[in-house]
Design a protein around this motif. Structure first.
Motif, PDB file in Angstrom:
ATOM      1  N   GLY A  10      95.613 -55.944   7.308  1.00 21.48           N
ATOM      2  CA  GLY A  10      95.925 -57.289   7.770  1.00 21.48           C
ATOM      3  C   GLY A  10      97.368 -57.724   7.578  1.00 21.48           C
ATOM      4  O   GLY A  10      97.850 -58.615   8.281  1.00 21.48           O
ATOM      5  N   TYR A  11      98.046 -57.154   6.604  1.00 24.79           N
ATOM      6  CA  TYR A  11      99.440 -57.537   6.318  1.00 24.79           C
ATOM      7  C   TYR A  11     100.313 -56.288   6.335  1.00 24.79           C
ATOM      8  O   TYR A  11      99.823 -55.187   6.066  1.00 24.79           O
ATOM      9  N   PRO A  12     101.602 -56.432   6.630  1.00 26.07           N
ATOM     10  CA  PRO A  12     102.470 -55.255   6.656  1.00 26.07           C
ATOM     11  C   PRO A  12     102.449 -54.509   5.324  1.00 26.07           C
ATOM     12  O   PRO A  12     102.147 -55.099   4.281  1.00 26.07           O
ATOM     13  N   GLY A  13     102.780 -53.214   5.372  1.00 27.64           N
ATOM     14  CA  GLY A  13     102.904 -52.472   4.114  1.00 27.64           C
ATOM     15  C   GLY A  13     102.057 -51.228   4.007  1.00 27.64           C
ATOM     16  O   GLY A  13     101.522 -50.924   2.943  1.00 27.64           O
TER      17      GLY A  13
ATOM     18  N   ILE B 277     112.317 -38.306  12.630  1.00 28.54           N
ATOM     19  CA  ILE B 277     111.008 -38.883  12.304  1.00 28.54           C
ATOM     20  C   ILE B 277     111.068 -40.373  12.622  1.00 28.54           C
ATOM     21  O   ILE B 277     111.928 -41.083  12.096  1.00 28.54           O
ATOM     22  N   ASP B 278     110.177 -40.816  13.479  1.00 33.83           N
ATOM     23  CA  ASP B 278     110.056 -42.243  13.774  1.00 33.83           C
ATOM     24  C   ASP B 278     108.790 -42.760  13.115  1.00 33.83           C
ATOM     25  O   ASP B 278     107.708 -42.214  13.336  1.00 33.83           O
ATOM     26  N   GLY B 279     108.930 -43.792  12.311  1.00 36.55           N
ATOM     27  CA  GLY B 279     107.779 -44.346  11.612  1.00 36.55           C
ATOM     28  C   GLY B 279     107.509 -45.780  12.034  1.00 36.55           C
ATOM     29  O   GLY B 279     108.440 -46.560  12.239  1.00 36.55           O
ATOM     30  N   TYR B 280     106.221 -46.112  12.172  1.00 35.83           N
ATOM     31  CA  TYR B 280     105.810 -47.464  12.574  1.00 35.83           C
ATOM     32  C   TYR B 280     104.778 -48.002  11.594  1.00 35.83           C
ATOM     33  O   TYR B 280     103.778 -47.336  11.314  1.00 35.83           O
ATOM     34  N   ASP B 281     105.012 -49.200  11.115  1.00 33.96           N
ATOM     35  CA  ASP B 281     104.064 -49.882  10.233  1.00 33.96           C
ATOM     36  C   ASP B 281     103.375 -50.956  11.081  1.00 33.96           C
ATOM     37  O   ASP B 281     104.037 -51.860  11.591  1.00 33.96           O
TER      38      ASP B 281
ATOM     39  N   ILE C 211     103.647 -54.731  15.314  1.00 33.16           N
ATOM     40  CA  ILE C 211     104.473 -53.700  14.681  1.00 33.16           C
ATOM     41  C   ILE C 211     105.416 -54.395  13.702  1.00 33.16           C
ATOM     42  O   ILE C 211     106.310 -55.131  14.106  1.00 33.16           O
ATOM     43  N   ALA C 212     105.170 -54.155  12.414  1.00 35.23           N
ATOM     44  CA  ALA C 212     106.000 -54.823  11.415  1.00 35.23           C
ATOM     45  C   ALA C 212     107.371 -54.159  11.328  1.00 35.23           C
ATOM     46  O   ALA C 212     108.374 -54.820  11.109  1.00 35.23           O
ATOM     47  N   LYS C 213     107.364 -52.853  11.493  1.00 38.26           N
ATOM     48  CA  LYS C 213     108.621 -52.145  11.272  1.00 38.26           C
ATOM     49  C   LYS C 213     108.631 -50.843  12.044  1.00 38.26           C
ATOM     50  O   LYS C 213     107.604 -50.170  12.164  1.00 38.26           O
ATOM     51  N   HIS C 214     109.801 -50.499  12.587  1.00 32.67           N
ATOM     52  CA  HIS C 214     110.045 -49.165  13.132  1.00 32.67           C
ATOM     53  C   HIS C 214     111.311 -48.642  12.480  1.00 32.67           C
ATOM     54  O   HIS C 214     112.350 -49.285  12.531  1.00 32.67           O
ATOM     55  N   PHE C 215     111.213 -47.493  11.827  1.00 30.64           N
ATOM     56  CA  PHE C 215     112.406 -46.897  11.210  1.00 30.64           C
ATOM     57  C   PHE C 215     112.527 -45.454  11.666  1.00 30.64           C
ATOM     58  O   PHE C 215     111.579 -44.869  12.210  1.00 30.64           O
ATOM     59  N   ARG C 216     113.702 -44.883  11.448  1.00 29.14           N
ATOM     60  CA  ARG C 216     113.930 -43.501  11.894  1.00 29.14           C
ATOM     61  C   ARG C 216     114.728 -42.741  10.836  1.00 29.14           C
ATOM     62  O   ARG C 216     115.658 -43.271  10.253  1.00 29.14           O
ATOM     63  N   PHE C 217     114.283 -41.511  10.581  1.00 24.56           N
ATOM     64  CA  PHE C 217     115.082 -40.577   9.774  1.00 24.56           C
ATOM     65  C   PHE C 217     115.564 -39.493  10.725  1.00 24.56           C
ATOM     66  O   PHE C 217     114.815 -39.037  11.605  1.00 24.56           O
TER      67      PHE C 217
ATOM     68  N   ASP D  14     110.852 -55.360  12.693  1.00 23.68           N
ATOM     69  CA  ASP D  14     112.137 -54.850  12.216  1.00 23.68           C
ATOM     70  C   ASP D  14     112.350 -53.536  12.967  1.00 23.68           C
ATOM     71  O   ASP D  14     111.822 -52.497  12.595  1.00 23.68           O
ATOM     72  N   GLU D  15     113.111 -53.610  14.060  1.00 28.23           N
ATOM     73  CA  GLU D  15     113.279 -52.466  14.955  1.00 28.23           C
ATOM     74  C   GLU D  15     114.587 -51.761  14.608  1.00 28.23           C
ATOM     75  O   GLU D  15     115.661 -52.230  14.987  1.00 28.23           O
ATOM     76  N   LEU D  16     114.495 -50.701  13.845  1.00 33.09           N
ATOM     77  CA  LEU D  16     115.669 -49.946  13.397  1.00 33.09           C
ATOM     78  C   LEU D  16     116.731 -50.879  12.805  1.00 33.09           C
ATOM     79  O   LEU D  16     117.912 -50.763  13.098  1.00 33.09           O
ATOM     80  N   GLY D  17     116.261 -51.811  12.005  1.00 32.31           N
ATOM     81  CA  GLY D  17     117.197 -52.694  11.309  1.00 32.31           C
ATOM     82  C   GLY D  17     117.488 -54.002  12.034  1.00 32.31           C
ATOM     83  O   GLY D  17     118.063 -54.915  11.465  1.00 32.31           O
ATOM     84  N   GLN D  18     117.122 -54.078  13.320  1.00 32.02           N
ATOM     85  CA  GLN D  18     117.338 -55.319  14.083  1.00 32.02           C
ATOM     86  C   GLN D  18     116.011 -56.086  14.167  1.00 32.02           C
ATOM     87  O   GLN D  18     114.969 -55.467  14.338  1.00 32.02           O
ATOM     88  N   THR D  19     116.069 -57.398  14.080  1.00 29.13           N
ATOM     89  CA  THR D  19     114.845 -58.185  14.195  1.00 29.13           C
ATOM     90  C   THR D  19     114.562 -58.477  15.671  1.00 29.13           C
ATOM     91  O   THR D  19     115.426 -58.986  16.382  1.00 29.13           O
ATOM     92  N   ALA D  20     113.331 -58.112  16.083  1.00 26.17           N
ATOM     93  CA  ALA D  20     112.952 -58.349  17.480  1.00 26.17           C
ATOM     94  C   ALA D  20     112.812 -59.846  17.733  1.00 26.17           C
ATOM     95  O   ALA D  20     112.709 -60.649  16.798  1.00 26.17           O
ATOM     96  N   THR D  21     112.778 -60.226  19.001  1.00 29.86           N
ATOM     97  CA  THR D  21     112.715 -61.652  19.325  1.00 29.86           C
ATOM     98  C   THR D  21     111.288 -62.105  19.616  1.00 29.86           C
ATOM     99  O   THR D  21     110.968 -63.283  19.511  1.00 29.86           O
ATOM    100  N   LYS D  22     110.432 -61.137  20.023  1.00 25.07           N
ATOM    101  CA  LYS D  22     109.047 -61.508  20.342  1.00 25.07           C
ATOM    102  C   LYS D  22     108.113 -60.994  19.262  1.00 25.07           C
ATOM    103  O   LYS D  22     108.298 -59.880  18.770  1.00 25.07           O
ATOM    104  N   PRO D  23     107.076 -61.766  18.884  1.00 25.85           N
ATOM    105  CA  PRO D  23     106.160 -61.256  17.852  1.00 25.85           C
ATOM    106  C   PRO D  23     105.324 -60.085  18.363  1.00 25.85           C
ATOM    107  O   PRO D  23     105.064 -59.986  19.560  1.00 25.85           O
ATOM    108  N   SER D  24     104.924 -59.213  17.449  1.00 25.43           N
ATOM    109  CA  SER D  24     104.020 -58.107  17.790  1.00 25.43           C
ATOM    110  C   SER D  24     103.292 -57.693  16.520  1.00 25.43           C
ATOM    111  O   SER D  24     103.533 -58.259  15.454  1.00 25.43           O
TER     112      SER D  24
END
Lengths: 163, 764
Positions: free
Chosen positions: B345-348, B369-373, B187-193, B175-185
């Protein structure tokens, strides 16, 4: 599986005979066979001190003692600390000093404290910290436990003086 | 002890202008005698007739596909009654469940309880056996044949983020700043404040410092291992006895994973031997329930210590980059952070909370602030005391200290100059109400500790601050008036640190009776109203609030009863200071009227059910003195003082205890604790011998300073206190080490080899 053995001991002043397998620890027998569940299991490899009991007056971690080794021994567990009425002064000091939060390590700390004060009735803060370093507590940061042990020593001295 | 007690001067709505009678005193806790005599029953102490012992088989590999599981040899062993694997659980679907301090995806939870087609970390549960004795169950577990296809493992957040890293989940799309990426990785999520304009901010700054930090995986380290006993009755009702931070969340998780409605599950919370966030999600409870269904008997499953380390939630390792820009006077102009947290092992991971906390102590006009899960082949992370905030504070507070050193600004003055206050907007959006950051700094400034200079060789002093949100959530309580003038209180918060007394004291205060005249009980899920977890520093705040509401309900009923007895209009009767007062000097004490209750009508039962907003955030500032051995790198803590805005301290001893305990966990995190992994992803130190938590011999006394800024969101001004004390210590220690020996530590833990390496590098 090896045959069960009969073991004769004294626990908290009472003669006790129990059956156990040679592989069973004293901790397992106390908790599961004799239902003395006040002795707690935290790690079962001698590193946390939660299962401390007194064996012939000395503190041992009961997870590292095989039950068959206690043949003829005098054991004391947390269940034997308080008098018939009321509490031991150590127990009282732990309560008054708020020296427990979750309480799972408390029986082990009280048994170690009992052994410490038997050896050294007037310990310094350093003595207390050194002697109790085999007992882990994750809640209190030890501050109030150390104070409670020092207070126990004071209380015991006062009680002895009053006699 | 430099404890400041202001509590008695503070007023609540019920105080009638008088100081509190119960709040601020230190009664002996109600469950105390049981806990010093060994009579208190914890989860492992449950004994049910005919119960079986359960043992969990765990993966020896950090990452592997499960080709097949053959349980036939285990089942053939005499004394074995049943075996379960993942397919015996119900598929709860791909849904999120709120646990109170973080949410969990139910399918992930189910896969974490018993792995489906893949194991994601060493220690991942694969199967479980119920047998007549634990020894037979252990032997049987070894007879289960699991055919693994071992895969390459990745146990480090930075390596896991590389495009070449082994993938834990082939279907995990970022989940890259609200958009779903096309390739698996991974990184479960990248968000920004974001707030303001950081480019502009940094270009206007006089001094900009940018540093990278790394922190190791650490464990909550509660002394009592996880445990669960379950009985699936013939009528389809399931009873679970367990040590948990939340009986209602266990009820819901078990119901979801075994596929029954919540009303079919009754959770009886036993005394709990520590949790710190680690006893919220379930591990053993659903397994014990399914084993019980299969065998028709109660089943008890206990973890050993290695299972606790390898199979239950630690807190994440992390990579954090902080860039801070200040003007010539040391005012922060711009702040930027890049934060990547290991989720297991799982996102969160608690990256969201970490990102919200990292700059929260300060006014930041321009921030990003850029956060990565990020998933890695380590146990699924769980909450741990202010989850995410300690990693963040280590990075931020170290950079702040370096700026203070370079600009020769006193670190407390820097904090006072930049402190978050009422009206400060955090980078992630929220605006602070009345908060106590400034007061926590001033308390340190005025402390004897701060004013006593440190002069020894290789000694240094460090300061750090920290923030944690706290939370409110739902709590319920009911209280029955007894004929002898006491009150029996049933509340739903499992009690890890003396909270039932803090809750009872609030009821006692409201009714004007003694703390000892309230008998508190923690109810099971069929006996008390829904109550959220013991977490988020919420219990004394929210469940105390519920007890207060129950007391108010009792007051109303007692007023009505007195009016009935006196045959007057209830409007002419009032509840004052533990008495019921009517016209013409008529008066009952609480005790007098309580004795008449059952002789004059229906029983009196008060109810309280709350979902309060205004929990208010917590701020802490700590100062520590250390001595560093330049030959070994060992850091000795000489003195520690922790100040904190605690709202109103209901039972000051237990408030101090929360601070002291949190500080020492933070010291352990800062100096010693860490999961060591080999290349295959095996934890090499899964015992208390090698995962070394602080002992009393490692520590000085910990001096707490209770700064009481009453929280306007609670009738008695209560503010959550439990979590924030763990936040500043690693940073405070790092800053103290820098001042002692001139090296800036940027990796946790600051164990002797690491400190020595920096000392030797500096000498070159």
């Amino acid at each position: 599986m090896a045959k069960k053995r009969v073991v004769s001991t004294t626990i908290n002043g009472r003669q006790v005979e129990f059956l156990c397998e040679p592989r069973q620890t004293l901790l397992e027998v106390l908790r599961d066979t004799l239902e003395l569940t006040g002795t707690k299991e935290g790690c079962s490899n001698g590193n946390c001190g939660a299962c401390t009991v007194l064996m012939n007056g000395r503190p041992v971690v009961s997870c590292l003692v095989l039950a068959v080794e206690t043949e003829g021994a005098a054991l004391e567990t947390i269940e034997g600390v308080a008098p018939v009425e009321g509490l031991d002064l150590i127990q009282q000091a732990f309560l008054e000093n708020a020296a427990l939060q979750c309480g799972i390590c408390t029986p082990g700390f009280i048994m170690s404290t009992k052994a410490l004060l038997a050896e050294n009735p007037d310990p310094s803060e350093h003595d207390v910290r050194f002697y109790l370093s085999g007992n882990l507590c994750r809640c209190t940061g030890y501050d109030k436990i150390v104070r409670a042990v020092l207070d126990s020593a004071r209380k015991k001295k006062l009680a002895a003086a009053a006699k | 002890m430099s404890t400041v007690e202001h509590g008695k001067a503070v007023e609540g709505p019920n105080g009638n202008g008088k100081p509190y009678k119960v709040i601020g005193t230190r009664p002996i806790r109600h469950d105390g005698v049981d806990k010093v005599t060994g009579r208190a029953k914890y989860g492992a102490d449950v004994r049910l007739t005919g119960s079986l012992a359960g043992v969990v088989l765990r993966s020896p590999h950090a990452h592997a596909n499960i080709r097949s599981i053959d349980v036939s040899a285990a089942l053939a062993l005499p004394g074995v009654r049943g075996v379960v694997i993942h397919k015996d659980l119900c598929d709860p679907g791909n849904r999120m469940l709120e646990l109170g301090e973080g949410a969990v995806n139910l399918r992930h939870l189910s896969n974490n309880v018993l792995a489906a087609d893949k194991v994601l970390y060493r220690g991942h549960a694969v199967a479980a056996v119920a047998a007549d004795t634990v020894h037979i169950a252990e032997q049987a577990a070894e007879l289960i044949k699991v055919d693994y296809e071992v895969l390459p493992a990745v146990v480090d957040v930075e390596a896991a983020m590389l495009p070449t890293a082994p993938l834990l989940h082939v279907d995990l799309l970022t989940d890259e700043l609200g958009q779903t990426a096309t390739k698996p990785s991974n990184i479960a999520k990248h968000f920004r404040f974001e707030s303001g304009d950081i480019e502009k901010g940094f270009s206007a700054a006089k001094l900009v410092i940018e540093r990278e930090f790394r922190t190791a995986t650490v464990h909550q380290g509660y002394i009592e291992p996880q445990n669960a006993t379950a009985h699936w009755n013939a009528d389809g009702h399931i009873t679970v006895w367990t040590s948990t931070q939340g009986s209602f969340t266990v009820r819901q998780q078990v119901a979801e994973l075994v596929g029954v409605p919540v009303s079919r599950v009754k959770v009886i919370p036993m005394e709990i031997g520590g949790g710190f966030g680690g006893k919220i999600r379930v591990y053993l409870e659903p397994v014990a329930a399914i084993l019980s269904k299969r065998t028709g008997k109660p089943v008890k499953v206990l973890m050993n210590r290695s299972e606790v380390f390898e199979g239950t939630g630690p807190t994440p390792g992390s990579y954090i980059l902080v860039k801070l820009g200040v003007d010539a006077g040391g005012k922060i102009i711009a702040a930027q952070a890049y934060m990547a947290y290991e989720a297991g092992g799982y996102p969160g991971s608690p990256i969201g909370a970490g990102a919200m906390c990292i700059f929260a102590c300060y006014e930041i006009p321009n921030g990003r602030i850029d956060g990565y899960d990020v998933v890695v082949n380590k146990p699924q992370t769980s909450a741990y005391r202010a989850p995410g905030a300690t990693n963040a504070a280590f990075a931020m507070e170290t950079v702040v200290d370096e700026i203070c050193d370079q600009l020769k600004i006193d670190p407390l003055e820097f904090r006072l100059n930049n402190a978050a206050r009422e009206g400060t907007r955090r980078v992630d959006g929220p605006v602070f109400p009345r908060v106590g950051m400034i007061e926590s700094v001033e308390a340190i400034k005025n402390s004897e500790h701060w004013q006593t200079p440190l002069t020894g060789k290789n000694q240094g002093r460090g300061v750090a601050s920290g923030f944690w949100f706290n939370c409110g959530l739902k709590s319920a309580a009911s209280a029955t008036v007894n004929a002898d003038g006491t009150v029996s209180l049933v509340e739903g918060s499992t009690d890890i640190g003396g909270s039932r007394t803090g809750i009872a004291m609030q009821l006692a205060e409201a009714l004007g009776i003694a703390a000892e005249d309230v008998m508190p009980t923690v109810g099971d899920t069929d006996s008390v109203g829904y109550t959220d977890v013991t977490g988020g520093s919420r219990v004394t705040f929210a469940t105390g609030y519920a007890a207060y509401e129950a007391a108010r309900d009792i007051q109303r009923q007692l007023v009505e009863r007195a009016a009935r007895i006196w045959e007057v209009d209830p409007k002419q009767v009032a509840y004052e200071q533990g008495s019921i007062v009517g016209p013409g000097g008529k008066k009952f004490t609480f005790k007098e009227l309580a004795a008449l209750v059952n002789k004059t009508g229906e029983p009196i039962i008060g109810r309280g059910a709350v979902d309060p907003e205004g929990c208010g955030g917590a701020f802490a500032t700590h100062v520590v003195d250390v001595e560093v051995d330049p030959d070994t790198g060992k850091v000795q803590v000489l003195r520690y003082t922790a100040s904190q805005d605690v709202g109103t301290a209901i039972h000051p001893s237990y408030v101090e205890g929360q601070i002291q305990g949190g500080v020492v966990q933070g010291i352990g995190w800062g100096l010693n604790e860490e999961y060591f992994y080999d290349a295959a992803g095996t934890m090499k130190n899964a015992t208390f011998l090698d995962y070394r938590m602080p002992t009393c011999y490692d520590l000085p006394l910990i001096d707490p300073i209770l700064v009481e800024v009453p929280n306007p969101g609670h009738p008695y001004g209560v503010r959550g206190v439990g979590e924030v004390p763990i936040v500043p210590p690693p940073a405070a220690l790092a800053n103290a080490i820098a001042h002692a020996v001139g090296v800036r530590m940027k990796q946790l833990p600051m164990s002797p080899p690491r400190v020595l390496r920096e000392i030797l590098a500096k000498k070159k």
